[in-house]
Design a protein around this motif. Structure first.
Motif, PDB file in Angstrom:
ATOM      1  N   CYS A  14       0.854  -1.187   0.000  1.00  0.00           N
ATOM      2  CA  CYS A  14       0.000   0.000   0.000  1.00  0.00           C
ATOM      3  C   CYS A  14       0.888   1.234   0.000  1.00  0.00           C
ATOM      4  O   CYS A  14       1.952   1.245   0.623  1.00  0.00           O
ATOM      5  N   PHE A  15       0.463   2.246  -0.747  1.00  0.00           N
ATOM      6  CA  PHE A  15       1.037   3.581  -0.586  1.00  0.00           C
ATOM      7  C   PHE A  15      -0.030   4.394   0.126  1.00  0.00           C
ATOM      8  O   PHE A  15      -1.044   4.726  -0.484  1.00  0.00           O
ATOM      9  N   GLU A  16       0.182   4.650   1.419  1.00  0.00           N
ATOM     10  CA  GLU A  16      -0.865   5.240   2.269  1.00  0.00           C
ATOM     11  C   GLU A  16      -2.142   4.411   2.101  1.00  0.00           C
ATOM     12  O   GLU A  16      -2.085   3.223   2.344  1.00  0.00           O
ATOM     13  N   ASP A  17      -3.254   5.008   1.643  1.00  0.00           N
ATOM     14  CA  ASP A  17      -4.441   4.145   1.560  1.00  0.00           C
ATOM     15  C   ASP A  17      -4.687   3.578   0.158  1.00  0.00           C
ATOM     16  O   ASP A  17      -5.726   3.008  -0.112  1.00  0.00           O
ATOM     17  N   LEU A  18      -3.682   3.728  -0.706  1.00  0.00           N
ATOM     18  CA  LEU A  18      -3.808   3.141  -2.050  1.00  0.00           C
ATOM     19  C   LEU A  18      -3.205   1.733  -2.049  1.00  0.00           C
ATOM     20  O   LEU A  18      -2.021   1.548  -1.818  1.00  0.00           O
ATOM     21  N   GLU A  19      -4.066   0.738  -2.308  1.00  0.00           N
ATOM     22  CA  GLU A  19      -3.610  -0.649  -2.326  1.00  0.00           C
ATOM     23  C   GLU A  19      -3.136  -0.994  -3.738  1.00  0.00           C
ATOM     24  O   GLU A  19      -3.939  -1.063  -4.666  1.00  0.00           O
ATOM     25  N   VAL A  20      -1.842  -1.199  -3.902  1.00  0.00           N
ATOM     26  CA  VAL A  20      -1.270  -1.362  -5.235  1.00  0.00           C
ATOM     27  C   VAL A  20      -1.015  -2.833  -5.573  1.00  0.00           C
ATOM     28  O   VAL A  20      -1.121  -3.251  -6.719  1.00  0.00           O
ATOM     29  N   LEU A  21      -0.686  -3.631  -4.559  1.00  0.00           N
ATOM     30  CA  LEU A  21      -0.539  -5.079  -4.759  1.00  0.00           C
ATOM     31  C   LEU A  21      -1.410  -5.788  -3.737  1.00  0.00           C
ATOM     32  O   LEU A  21      -1.407  -5.424  -2.561  1.00  0.00           O
ATOM     33  N   GLY A  47       0.330  -6.641 -18.519  1.00  0.00           N
ATOM     34  CA  GLY A  47      -0.829  -6.031 -17.866  1.00  0.00           C
ATOM     35  C   GLY A  47      -0.876  -4.551 -18.146  1.00  0.00           C
ATOM     36  O   GLY A  47       0.136  -3.956 -18.535  1.00  0.00           O
ATOM     37  N   PRO A  48      -2.051  -3.948 -17.957  1.00  0.00           N
ATOM     38  CA  PRO A  48      -2.196  -2.524 -18.271  1.00  0.00           C
ATOM     39  C   PRO A  48      -1.353  -1.632 -17.371  1.00  0.00           C
ATOM     40  O   PRO A  48      -0.909  -2.053 -16.297  1.00  0.00           O
ATOM     41  N   SER A  49      -1.165  -0.420 -17.829  1.00  0.00           N
ATOM     42  CA  SER A  49      -0.443   0.581 -17.064  1.00  0.00           C
ATOM     43  C   SER A  49      -1.146   0.811 -15.725  1.00  0.00           C
ATOM     44  O   SER A  49      -2.370   0.858 -15.661  1.00  0.00           O
ATOM     45  N   GLY A  50      -0.365   0.903 -14.668  1.00  0.00           N
ATOM     46  CA  GLY A  50      -0.940   1.153 -13.341  1.00  0.00           C
ATOM     47  C   GLY A  50      -1.404  -0.101 -12.615  1.00  0.00           C
ATOM     48  O   GLY A  50      -1.968  -0.018 -11.531  1.00  0.00           O
ATOM     49  N   SER A  51      -1.144  -1.285 -13.200  1.00  0.00           N
ATOM     50  CA  SER A  51      -1.650  -2.513 -12.574  1.00  0.00           C
ATOM     51  C   SER A  51      -0.749  -3.025 -11.450  1.00  0.00           C
ATOM     52  O   SER A  51      -1.096  -3.979 -10.768  1.00  0.00           O
ATOM     53  N   GLY A  52       0.420  -2.392 -11.274  1.00  0.00           N
ATOM     54  CA  GLY A  52       1.286  -2.771 -10.157  1.00  0.00           C
ATOM     55  C   GLY A  52       2.522  -3.559 -10.569  1.00  0.00           C
ATOM     56  O   GLY A  52       3.259  -4.061  -9.704  1.00  0.00           O
ATOM     57  N   LYS A  53       2.796  -3.643 -11.861  1.00  0.00           N
ATOM     58  CA  LYS A  53       3.917  -4.466 -12.335  1.00  0.00           C
ATOM     59  C   LYS A  53       5.261  -3.950 -11.821  1.00  0.00           C
ATOM     60  O   LYS A  53       6.071  -4.712 -11.311  1.00  0.00           O
ATOM     61  N   SER A  54       5.490  -2.636 -11.961  1.00  0.00           N
ATOM     62  CA  SER A  54       6.771  -2.080 -11.497  1.00  0.00           C
ATOM     63  C   SER A  54       6.898  -2.198  -9.984  1.00  0.00           C
ATOM     64  O   SER A  54       7.966  -2.541  -9.467  1.00  0.00           O
ATOM     65  N   THR A  55       5.813  -1.919  -9.296  1.00  0.00           N
ATOM     66  CA  THR A  55       5.844  -2.020  -7.832  1.00  0.00           C
ATOM     67  C   THR A  55       6.183  -3.449  -7.414  1.00  0.00           C
ATOM     68  O   THR A  55       6.951  -3.671  -6.467  1.00  0.00           O
ATOM     69  N   LEU A  97      13.457  -2.500  -3.380  1.00  0.00           N
ATOM     70  CA  LEU A  97      13.482  -1.051  -3.571  1.00  0.00           C
ATOM     71  C   LEU A  97      12.240  -0.460  -2.899  1.00  0.00           C
ATOM     72  O   LEU A  97      12.222   0.703  -2.528  1.00  0.00           O
ATOM     73  N   GLU A  98      11.195  -1.263  -2.805  1.00  0.00           N
ATOM     74  CA  GLU A  98      10.013  -0.913  -2.010  1.00  0.00           C
ATOM     75  C   GLU A  98       9.854  -1.964  -0.926  1.00  0.00           C
ATOM     76  O   GLU A  98      10.116  -3.141  -1.154  1.00  0.00           O
ATOM     77  N   LYS A  99       9.399  -1.513   0.239  1.00  0.00           N
ATOM     78  CA  LYS A  99       9.175  -2.461   1.323  1.00  0.00           C
ATOM     79  C   LYS A  99       7.729  -2.950   1.248  1.00  0.00           C
ATOM     80  O   LYS A  99       6.800  -2.139   1.281  1.00  0.00           O
TER      81      LYS A  99
HETATM   82  P1  ADP Z   1       2.694  -0.432 -13.638  1.00  0.00           P
HETATM   83  O1  ADP Z   1       4.163  -0.648 -13.586  1.00  0.00           O
HETATM   84  O2  ADP Z   1       1.905  -1.701 -13.852  1.00  0.00           O
HETATM   85  O3  ADP Z   1       2.294   0.617 -14.631  1.00  0.00           O
HETATM   86  P2  ADP Z   1       3.044   0.716 -11.005  1.00  0.00           P
HETATM   87  O4  ADP Z   1       3.539  -0.382 -10.139  1.00  0.00           O
HETATM   88  O5  ADP Z   1       4.037   1.694 -11.504  1.00  0.00           O
HETATM   89  O6  ADP Z   1       2.204   0.083 -12.221  1.00  0.00           O
HETATM   90  O7  ADP Z   1       1.929   1.539 -10.233  1.00  0.00           O
HETATM   91  C1  ADP Z   1       0.797   0.939  -9.657  1.00  0.00           C
HETATM   92  C2  ADP Z   1       0.023   1.981  -8.886  1.00  0.00           C
HETATM   93  O8  ADP Z   1       0.783   2.401  -7.771  1.00  0.00           O
HETATM   94  C3  ADP Z   1      -0.296   3.233  -9.690  1.00  0.00           C
HETATM   95  O9  ADP Z   1      -1.586   3.641  -9.332  1.00  0.00           O
HETATM   96  C4  ADP Z   1       0.752   4.222  -9.205  1.00  0.00           C
HETATM   97  O10 ADP Z   1       0.260   5.536  -9.297  1.00  0.00           O
HETATM   98  C5  ADP Z   1       0.943   3.798  -7.758  1.00  0.00           C
HETATM   99  N1  ADP Z   1       2.295   4.089  -7.239  1.00  0.00           N
HETATM  100  C6  ADP Z   1       3.447   3.585  -7.697  1.00  0.00           C
HETATM  101  N2  ADP Z   1       4.509   4.037  -6.987  1.00  0.00           N
HETATM  102  C7  ADP Z   1       3.989   4.873  -6.056  1.00  0.00           C
HETATM  103  C8  ADP Z   1       4.560   5.671  -4.987  1.00  0.00           C
HETATM  104  N3  ADP Z   1       5.883   5.673  -4.755  1.00  0.00           N
HETATM  105  N4  ADP Z   1       3.719   6.395  -4.230  1.00  0.00           N
HETATM  106  C9  ADP Z   1       2.392   6.386  -4.445  1.00  0.00           C
HETATM  107  N5  ADP Z   1       1.785   5.654  -5.415  1.00  0.00           N
HETATM  108  C10 ADP Z   1       2.563   4.910  -6.203  1.00  0.00           C
END
Ligand code: ADP
Ligand code: MG
Length: 240
Positions: A10-17, A34-42, A50-52
């Motif tokens: 989670c990034f604050e209250d945003l659940e990313v994975l 997967g689509p952009s914003g789906s959490g692949k990079s995270t 790099l992220e905890k």
């Molecule tokens: P993808 O690589 O699939 O495009 P990301 O992992 O980059 O997706 O991002 C997934 C979601 O997490 C997005 O909504 C993005 O805005 C959010 N996000 C990514 N990194 C951060 C961060 N450091 N702080 C807040 N939100 C983040």
């Protein structure tokens, strides 16, 4: 080699994975689409810490790396990462870029590091650019240097985050060719990419992510020809 259980971020209250589970065997090539914003990079960034992660566990050789404390630097050395933007040191030559980390970390002598770096540059087809600076190379060449630089640390796993997305189309092939060669040599790889041809040819397994979940995973022939989920079908209908 890698076992990821119930990973959440989670990034604050945003659940990313959410509840991500993945096992990667030695020598396997896993492609994540997967689509952009789906959490692949995270997801990749959690794998090399790099992220905890907020929850769940990441077992590397059966050890939970989220609970390793200081030893985590040892783990990081085993996991190489190649980014969309190559981030080479602009004031160092190609050769110096590839030699830098092993010398800095005292892994090898400067002489050995140089020999090894030249060998790696040969492998990615850029030995003739050893004395060139990154700014004089094409994007595709820079990305191949970035791959050589990651290999210089002798990683056990290589993570790629959209390695060809920033490249002009005619430069993509050479980079994919190097990645294909690495896969053929048995490198364990997790690759986020939109190159579906690469996924079909090289992946042992394809993972489709959407909204922070792994929606579907399977052999490339199954995912591409008979996806089970509507979301996978929709995504593939747009990109294929
Ligand atoms: P993808 O690589 O699939 O495009 P990301 O992992 O980059 O997706 O991002 C997934 C979601 O997490 C997005 O909504 C993005 O805005 C959010 N996000 C990514 N990194 C951060 C961060 N450091 N702080 C807040 N939100 C983040
Ligand atoms: Mg991304």
């Amino acid at each position: 080699m890698l076992e990821i259980n119930n990973l959440s971020k989670c990034f604050e209250d945003l659940e990313v994975l959410r509840d991500v589970n993945l096992t990667v065997k030695k020598g396997e090539v896993v492609v994540i689409i997967g689509p952009s914003g789906s959490g692949k990079s995270t997801f990749l960034r959690c794998i090399n810490l790099l992220e905890k992660p907020t929850g769940g566990e990441i077992l590397y050789m059966e050890q939970d790396i989220t609970k390793m404390g200081k030893k985590v630097t040892d783990y990081r050395k085993q996991v190489g990462m190649v980014f969309q933007r190559f981030n080479l040191f602009p004031l160092k030559t190609t050769l110096e870029n590839v030699m830098y980390a092993p010398v800095k970390l005292g892994k090898v002598s400067a002489k050995e590091a140089k020999e090894q770096a030249l060998e790696l540059l040969r492998k990615v087809g850029l030995e003739h650019k050893a004395e060139s600076y990154p700014s004089s190379l094409s994007g595709g060449q820079q990305q191949r240097v970035a791959i050589a630089r990651a290999l210089a640390m002798k990683p056990e796993i290589l993570l790629f985050d959209e390695p060809t997305s920033a490249l002009d189309p005619e430069l993509v092939g050479d980079v994919l060719e190097v990645m294909k060669q690495l896969a053929g040599e048995g490198m364990t790889m997790i690759v986020v990419t939109h190159e579906m041809g690469f996924a079909k040819d090289v992946a042992d397994r394809v993972i489709f992510m959407d909204g922070g979940y792994i929606v579907e995973e399977g052999a490339p022939c199954d995912i591409f020809t008979q996806p089970k989920h509507e979301r996978t079908k929709l995504f593939l209908s747009r990109v294929l």
